[in-house]
Every structure is written in structure tokens, then in C-alpha cells.
Design a protein around this motif. Structure first.
Motif, short mmCIF file in Angstrom:
data_model
loop_
_atom_site.label_atom_id
_atom_site.label_comp_id
_atom_site.label_asym_id
_atom_site.label_seq_id
_atom_site.Cartn_x
_atom_site.Cartn_y
_atom_site.Cartn_z
N LEU A 225 13.79 5.96 21.94
CA LEU A 225 14.19 6.83 20.83
C LEU A 225 13.07 7.78 20.42
N LEU A 226 11.83 7.33 20.51
CA LEU A 226 10.69 8.21 20.22
C LEU A 226 10.58 9.32 21.26
N THR A 227 10.82 8.98 22.52
CA THR A 227 10.78 9.97 23.59
C THR A 227 11.87 11.03 23.39
N ALA A 228 13.04 10.59 22.94
CA ALA A 228 14.15 11.52 22.69
C ALA A 228 14.02 12.21 21.34
N GLU A 229 12.96 11.89 20.58
CA GLU A 229 12.70 12.46 19.26
C GLU A 229 13.83 12.21 18.27
N LEU A 230 14.43 11.02 18.36
CA LEU A 230 15.48 10.63 17.42
C LEU A 230 14.91 9.83 16.25
N VAL A 231 13.69 9.30 16.42
CA VAL A 231 13.01 8.58 15.34
C VAL A 231 11.56 9.03 15.28
N GLN A 232 10.95 8.77 14.12
CA GLN A 232 9.52 9.01 13.95
C GLN A 232 8.86 7.68 13.60
N ALA A 233 7.68 7.48 14.12
CA ALA A 233 6.90 6.28 13.79
C ALA A 233 5.74 6.69 12.89
N ARG A 234 5.62 6.02 11.78
CA ARG A 234 4.55 6.29 10.83
C ARG A 234 3.64 5.08 10.77
N ALA A 235 2.35 5.33 10.94
CA ALA A 235 1.39 4.23 10.84
C ALA A 235 1.32 3.76 9.40
N PRO A 236 1.12 2.48 9.18
CA PRO A 236 1.01 1.98 7.80
C PRO A 236 -0.26 2.50 7.15
N ILE A 237 -0.26 2.52 5.82
CA ILE A 237 -1.43 2.99 5.07
C ILE A 237 -2.52 1.94 5.18
N VAL A 238 -3.68 2.36 5.62
CA VAL A 238 -4.81 1.45 5.74
C VAL A 238 -5.44 1.28 4.37
N ARG A 239 -5.74 0.06 4.01
CA ARG A 239 -6.28 -0.22 2.67
C ARG A 239 -7.59 0.52 2.42
N ALA A 240 -8.41 0.73 3.45
CA ALA A 240 -9.69 1.41 3.27
C ALA A 240 -9.49 2.87 2.88
N GLU A 241 -8.34 3.45 3.18
CA GLU A 241 -8.09 4.85 2.85
C GLU A 241 -7.62 5.03 1.41
N LEU A 242 -7.30 3.95 0.74
CA LEU A 242 -6.89 4.05 -0.66
C LEU A 242 -8.12 4.27 -1.54
N PRO A 243 -7.94 4.98 -2.66
CA PRO A 243 -9.09 5.20 -3.55
C PRO A 243 -9.57 3.87 -4.14
N ASP A 244 -10.81 3.86 -4.55
CA ASP A 244 -11.42 2.67 -5.13
C ASP A 244 -10.76 2.35 -6.47
N ARG A 245 -10.64 1.08 -6.79
CA ARG A 245 -9.99 0.65 -8.03
C ARG A 245 -10.73 1.18 -9.26
N SER A 246 -12.05 1.19 -9.20
CA SER A 246 -12.82 1.66 -10.36
C SER A 246 -12.56 3.14 -10.62
N LEU A 247 -12.35 3.92 -9.56
CA LEU A 247 -12.04 5.33 -9.73
C LEU A 247 -10.67 5.49 -10.40
N LEU A 248 -9.71 4.70 -9.97
CA LEU A 248 -8.37 4.77 -10.58
C LEU A 248 -8.42 4.36 -12.05
N GLU A 249 -9.21 3.33 -12.37
CA GLU A 249 -9.33 2.90 -13.77
C GLU A 249 -10.00 3.98 -14.61
N ALA A 250 -11.00 4.66 -14.05
CA ALA A 250 -11.67 5.74 -14.78
C ALA A 250 -10.70 6.88 -15.06
N VAL A 251 -9.87 7.22 -14.10
CA VAL A 251 -8.86 8.27 -14.30
C VAL A 251 -7.86 7.84 -15.36
N MET A 252 -7.43 6.56 -15.30
CA MET A 252 -6.46 6.06 -16.27
C MET A 252 -7.04 6.11 -17.68
N HIS A 253 -8.29 5.69 -17.85
CA HIS A 253 -8.92 5.72 -19.18
C HIS A 253 -9.10 7.15 -19.66
#
Length: 145
Positions: free
Chosen positions: A112-140
Motif C-alpha cells: 500500500l505504501l508503494t501504491a501511495e494509498l497510505v502514509q506511514a508516520r514515525a512516532p514522536i520521539v520523547r527527546a524531541e519534546l520540549p523540556d518540562r521545565s520550559l513548559l512550566e515556565a511558559v504556563m506560569h
């Protein structure tokens, strides 16, 4: 006089149900057919030969999204896969819902990927997420506004 003797009643044997005849040609069963596994011959027919012999690099958590409807020439398993993946779904979920082994699902997805009927998306890697402290600083900072 002696007390009356009681006889034990034996349980009546229930009639055993006859096994259901196999469905489809060669005894293959469809997805979800009373929990019976598919026969190996049917799985080989479903997967066939992959052109070039290469499979797509898919992980259990890779998300699959359908891009188009199933063509009229698609196998029933491919049509079911495309219907399932209208919303993003992991390869593990697709395998479970279709009651097919992971290896068979990867072969179907490669086609199905060869026929371009579906797309495969890699999962989000945890290291690519912003740091928790940065998110808390934005929230505050937003709370102080």
C-alpha cells in the motif's frame, strides 16, 4: 428399620456441538471469524511475493493513515486495512483489529505504501519534546498575564 438410601444422580451429558465447516476456499477464515487462526496457506496467498523482496521499515508504533479509498482490485485485507486507517492507527492496532500477524501486516502495508494509498508516520520521539521545565515556565508566564 433402616433409613432410606439415596441414589446419586449423575449429570446428563450435554450434546457436543458440531464444529462449524471452514469458511472460504481452502478452509481459510476471515478476520474475526470466531477466534480461529488463519491457516498458513491463506497467509502466504495474502502476502504473495513482495516486488524486489524489500519490506518497509515499520515499527509496532508507526502510525498509518489512509490517503485514498481501496481500488477495486485490492484484496479484502487491504480494503479492510484502508477502512481502518481513515484516522491514524499504529501498526500494532491494525494487526490486532485485522487478526493478522505483524509480518503479514507489514507486507500488506509495504504494497500500500508503494501504491501511495497510505502514509506511514514515525512516532514522536520523547527527546524531541520540549523540556518540562520550559513548559512550566511558559504556563506560569501565561497565568501571570
Amino acid at each position: 428399620m433402616s433409613p432410606p438410601q439415596r441414589r446419586r444422580r449423575l449429570p446428563k451429558a450435554a450434546p457436543r456441538p458440531k464444529p462449524a465447516p471452514p469458511e472460504g476456499p481452502g478452509g481459510a477464515t476471515g478476520p474475526g471469524a470466531q477466534g480461529r487462526p488463519r491457516e498458513p496457506e491463506r497467509l502466504y496467498v495474502v502476502t504473495g511475493q513482495v516486488e524486489g523482496g524489500d519490506r518497509a521499515e515499520l515499527d509496532l508504533v508507526t502510525l498509518i493513515v489512509a490517503c485514498a479509498d481501496a481500488p477495486p482490485t485490492a484484496q479484502p485485507e487491504q480494503s479492510a486495512l484502508l477502512r481502518l486507517c481513515q484516522a491514524p492507527m499504529s501498526v500494532a492496532e491494525v494487526s490486532a483489529y485485522l487478526n493478522l500477524p505483524f509480518s503479514v501486516v507489514t507486507v500488506l502495508l509495504t504494497e500500500l505504501l508503494t501504491a501511495e494509498l497510505v502514509q506511514a508516520r514515525a512516532p514522536i520521539v520523547r527527546a524531541e519534546l520540549p523540556d518540562r521545565s520550559l513548559l512550566e515556565a511558559v504556563m506560569h508566564g501565561l497565568q501571570k498575564l
